[in-house]
Structures are given as structure tokens and as C-alpha cells.
Write an enzyme that holds these catalytic residues in place. Structure first.
Site, PDB file in Angstrom:
ATOM      1  CG  ASP A  11     -30.569 -42.248  13.326  1.00  0.00           C
ATOM      2  OD1 ASP A  11     -29.809 -41.252  13.204  1.00  0.00           O
ATOM      3  OD2 ASP A  11     -30.858 -42.754  14.426  1.00  0.00           O
ATOM      4  CG  ASP A  16     -30.616 -45.429  16.291  1.00  0.00           C
ATOM      5  OD1 ASP A  16     -29.472 -44.937  16.305  1.00  0.00           O
ATOM      6  OD2 ASP A  16     -31.647 -44.754  16.157  1.00  0.00           O
ATOM      7  CG  ASN A  40     -26.784 -42.237  13.935  1.00  0.00           C
ATOM      8  OD1 ASN A  40     -26.352 -41.200  14.421  1.00  0.00           O
ATOM      9  ND2 ASN A  40     -27.607 -43.046  14.589  1.00  0.00           N
ATOM     10  CB  THR A 125     -34.135 -43.563  18.458  1.00  0.00           C
ATOM     11  OG1 THR A 125     -34.108 -44.469  17.337  1.00  0.00           O
ATOM     12  CG2 THR A 125     -35.055 -44.096  19.535  1.00  0.00           C
ATOM     13  CG  PHE A 166     -27.158 -36.305  15.074  1.00  0.00           C
ATOM     14  CD1 PHE A 166     -28.103 -37.251  14.699  1.00  0.00           C
ATOM     15  CD2 PHE A 166     -26.226 -35.890  14.124  1.00  0.00           C
ATOM     16  CE1 PHE A 166     -28.104 -37.786  13.410  1.00  0.00           C
ATOM     17  CE2 PHE A 166     -26.220 -36.411  12.841  1.00  0.00           C
ATOM     18  CZ  PHE A 166     -27.166 -37.359  12.482  1.00  0.00           C
ATOM     19  CG  ASN A 167     -31.727 -38.089  17.076  1.00  0.00           C
ATOM     20  OD1 ASN A 167     -30.996 -38.504  16.162  1.00  0.00           O
ATOM     21  ND2 ASN A 167     -32.013 -38.814  18.145  1.00  0.00           N
ATOM     22  CD  GLN A 228     -20.667 -41.292  21.944  1.00  0.00           C
ATOM     23  OE1 GLN A 228     -20.356 -40.220  22.459  1.00  0.00           O
ATOM     24  NE2 GLN A 228     -21.757 -41.440  21.218  1.00  0.00           N
ATOM     25  CG  HIS A 240     -27.376 -40.769  23.064  1.00  0.00           C
ATOM     26  ND1 HIS A 240     -27.154 -39.730  23.955  1.00  0.00           N
ATOM     27  CD2 HIS A 240     -26.241 -40.879  22.334  1.00  0.00           C
ATOM     28  CE1 HIS A 240     -25.939 -39.235  23.757  1.00  0.00           C
ATOM     29  NE2 HIS A 240     -25.364 -39.903  22.787  1.00  0.00           N
ATOM     30  CG  ASP A 241     -31.113 -43.716  19.862  1.00  0.00           C
ATOM     31  OD1 ASP A 241     -30.480 -44.063  18.853  1.00  0.00           O
ATOM     32  OD2 ASP A 241     -31.391 -42.523  20.121  1.00  0.00           O
TER      33      ASP A 241
HETATM   34  O1  RIB Z   1     -27.563 -37.291  19.774  1.00  0.00           O
HETATM   35  C1  RIB Z   1     -27.707 -38.676  19.901  1.00  0.00           C
HETATM   36  C2  RIB Z   1     -28.649 -39.194  18.871  1.00  0.00           C
HETATM   37  O2  RIB Z   1     -28.116 -38.975  17.573  1.00  0.00           O
HETATM   38  C3  RIB Z   1     -28.860 -40.719  18.961  1.00  0.00           C
HETATM   39  O3  RIB Z   1     -30.129 -41.032  18.498  1.00  0.00           O
HETATM   40  C4  RIB Z   1     -27.824 -41.256  18.019  1.00  0.00           C
HETATM   41  O4  RIB Z   1     -28.201 -42.539  17.481  1.00  0.00           O
HETATM   42  C5  RIB Z   1     -27.860 -40.222  16.935  1.00  0.00           C
HETATM   43  O5  RIB Z   1     -28.955 -40.538  16.077  1.00  0.00           O
HETATM   44 CA    CA Z   2     -30.395 -42.645  16.707  1.00  0.00          CA
END
Ligand code: RIB
Ligand code: CA
Length: 310
Positions: A11, A16, A40, A125, A166-167, A228, A240-241
Site C-alpha cells: 500500500d 512500501d 496508507n 506490507t 496499522f496493517n 515520523q 518497516h516494510d
Molecule cells: O505499521 C506500519 C505499516 O503500516 C507499514 O506497512 C506502513 O507502510 C503502513 O502500511
Molecule cells: Ca505498507
């Protein structure tokens, strides 16, 4: 060298975008396609972003497939506070020249997985909506998935609620379907992704590469690290991804622990939490390998090698 077959479901999203570049540029990987989901940002934004990133690195040959515009059950949520109104705020892309295929991402996942020999790693991701829907529509694909490798969840706290990452929170029911599909699951949660903070020193290191991919990385991190810092106070954005893709390129960089992981589907304050039974309190079967540590130096070495490619 036999390349490892992967499908990347994402996303984009700044992190990503780096995962896409890493996956597209690695000689060890055969990226069969990029499937895109709302997360996102809206699907329109995330699809355009995926196309633009592949154009930027000269890989318009890699097909992009638009997927689900919203979660299976809950209302849609986006992360504009981090990724901006476009989902990839910061970089200025040329006019779009790459566009998604006509086939829906769910249909691509089903068609492609059924045609393979069961040796495809599906990397997610973003919210796991596309993969979940594919599993429900055609359960036979489960045996064709070598492993589900996701960025999502956490052993400890969340990042969009005290409990949830989040994901997972963006589509808990989808995550539940994927975690209970009976296939090996490897979870790269916040516990490790928050250990790979893209500090100004890292940005300077990558800027020296002076490749198109590195230039995009620097522009992406300019926005991502600022938001951030504003939202979480990090001295660098947690990348993260790319931890997912990087862990395929250097498996020893992460420490994994098998455990039972249940997605909380109650609609209370823990909705979307990955309940990770790290000490086997419940004596339930292990349903995932969860990353509990990461060698950040090895991770950044993999990122640098990836950004050199384009
Ligand atoms: O929590 C982080 C995740 O949520 C990552 O994949 C970021 O791109 C968002 O999608
Ligand atoms: Ca992501």
C-alpha cells in the site's frame, strides 16, 4: 542461481516504495507482480504510487494489479499523517507512464499461484485484504503458497492504537484469514522494524550512492522521517516494510521465534491486536514465526546494496 519467486502486496506508502525497489532490484528474487491495496492511502493513490516507483527505477516491465479499495468488514482507514495526501508525499514524479493491468489483484493472485509449483512467497506490507479475499475465493491457492511473509503486528504495543499495528488494524478479519490459512507465516512486527530507524546518518550514507533509486530514497525519507518525528518523536523513520524483503536476502539478519498468534477480532480496545503467545502460556499450536530481533547493520547493508542496483 534459482531465483526465489515472490509476489509483493503493498500500500505505497514510503516504506512500501523502498520494499518495491529492493524486491525489483534483487537478482536473488523473481518478482512475479506487485498487487496493491488501499491502506496508507486510497487505492487510487497507492496504485499510482506503485506504478511511479517502478517507472522511476526503469522496471515498468513488472506488472502492477489494483486490488481491494477497502477492508473486508471494518471501515477504511488511511495513514495520511505519515504518508501525506498522495500516500507518497515528498518526491515529485514525472507524468505517469505506467498503469495497472486490467486484471484485479485477487484474480492475479489466484491465477498466478495456481499456475506455480507451490514455491511462491507472498509478501504483504499493507492490510492483508487482497490475499484474504483470494484465499476465500479460491482455497486451493493455500497449498500453492510457500510462505506468507508480512510486515505487521507486534509482540508489544501498536502504532495506531495501544494494542494494534496499522496493517493489522486496517483489516483485522483479513489478517485472521491469512494467519489461519494453514501456511507458514513469518511476521515482521514493530518489535524489529522499530530497530531500523532511518537516521540522518543513514540518509547521508545512501545519498552518496548517487543512483536514481538512492535519489528517490533520499526524497522519500525527507518526508517520511519528518512525519515520523512529528507523530512519534523518532530520530529516524522506522523502515518497516523493507524488513520483509531484506530478510529473504539475508535471513540471518532476523531472529525468529515460533509461537501461537491470534488476531483479536473483538471490537473493543484490543481490536486488531496480534496476540503473540511468546511463552506458550496457552499451549496452543504455533501459527507463525515472529521476528524478535534484527541486526540493523546487516539490514542497512542490504538496503545499500539494493539502492546501488538502479
Ligand atoms: O505499521 C506500519 C505499516 O503500516 C507499514 O506497512 C506502513 O507502510 C503502513 O502500511
Ligand atoms: Ca505498507
Amino acid at each position: 542461481m534459482e531465483r526465489k519467486k515472490i509476489i509483493l502486496d503493498c500500500d505505497p506508502g514510503h516504506d512500501d516504495a523502498v520494499a518495491i525497489m529492493l524486491a525489483a532490484g534483487s537478482e536473488e528474487l523473481e518478482l512475479l507482480g506487485v498487487t496493491v491495496v488501499a491502506g496508507n492511502q486510497t487505492l487510487e493513490n497507492t496504485v499510482r504510487n506503485a506504478c511511479n516507483v517502478l517507472s522511476w527505477i526503469g522496471r515498468e516491465d513488472i506488472p502492477v494489479y489494483a486490488g481491494c479499495p477497502r477492508p473486508l468488514v471494518r471501515e477504511k482507514m488511511v495513514a495520511a499523517d505519515i504518508h501525506g495526501s498522495t500516500g507518497l508525499d515528498g518526491p515529485v514524479f514525472p507524468p505517469q507512464t505506467k498503469f495497472p493491468e486490467a486484471e484485479h489483484a485477487v484474480d492475479f493472485l489466484i491465477r498466478t499461484l495456481l499456475a506455480q509449483e507451490g514455491d511462491v512467497t507472498v509478501i504483504t506490507t499493507g492490510p492483508m485484504t487482497n490475499l484474504a479475499l483470494a484465499l476465500r475465493r479460491e482455497p486451493r491457492i493455500a497449498e500453492k503458497i510457500e510462505r506468507i511473509l508480512l510486515m505487521g503486528g507486534s509482540l508489544a504495543n501498536g502504532n495506531v492504537s495501544p494494542a494494534a499495528e496499522f496493517n493489522i488494524l486496517a483489516d483485522p478479519e483479513a489478517a485472521h484469514i491469512c494467519f489461519s490459512a494453514g501456511r507458514p507465516v513469518t511476521m515482521m512486527g514493530l518489535d524489529v522494524t522499530r530497530k531500523v530507524l532511518c537516521t540522518p546518518e543513514i540518509v547521508s550514507r545512501m545519498a552518496k550512492l548517487d543512483t536514481p533509486a538512492a535519489q528517490l530514497f533520499v526524497q522519500l525519507m525527507g518526508h517520511f522521517c519528518r512525519t515520523q518525528k512529528e507523530v512519534f518523536g523518532w530520530e529516524g523513520g522506522p523502515l518497516h516494510d523493507p524488513v520483509t524483503v531484506a530478510s529473504l536476502l539475508d535471513p540471518g539478519m532476523v531472529t525468529l521465534k515460533g509461537m501461537n498468534v491470534q488476531i483479536d477480532l473483538s471490537h473493543g480496545p484490543s481490536y486488531g491486536r496480534t496476540n503473540c503467545d511468546a511463552f506458550d502460556y496457552l499451549g496452543l499450536p504455533h501459527t507463525a514465526e515472529v521476528a524478535v530481533d534484527i541486526d540493523a547493520a546487516r539490514f542497512w547493508d542490504v538496503i545499500e546494496r539494493g539502492l546501488r542496483r538502479f
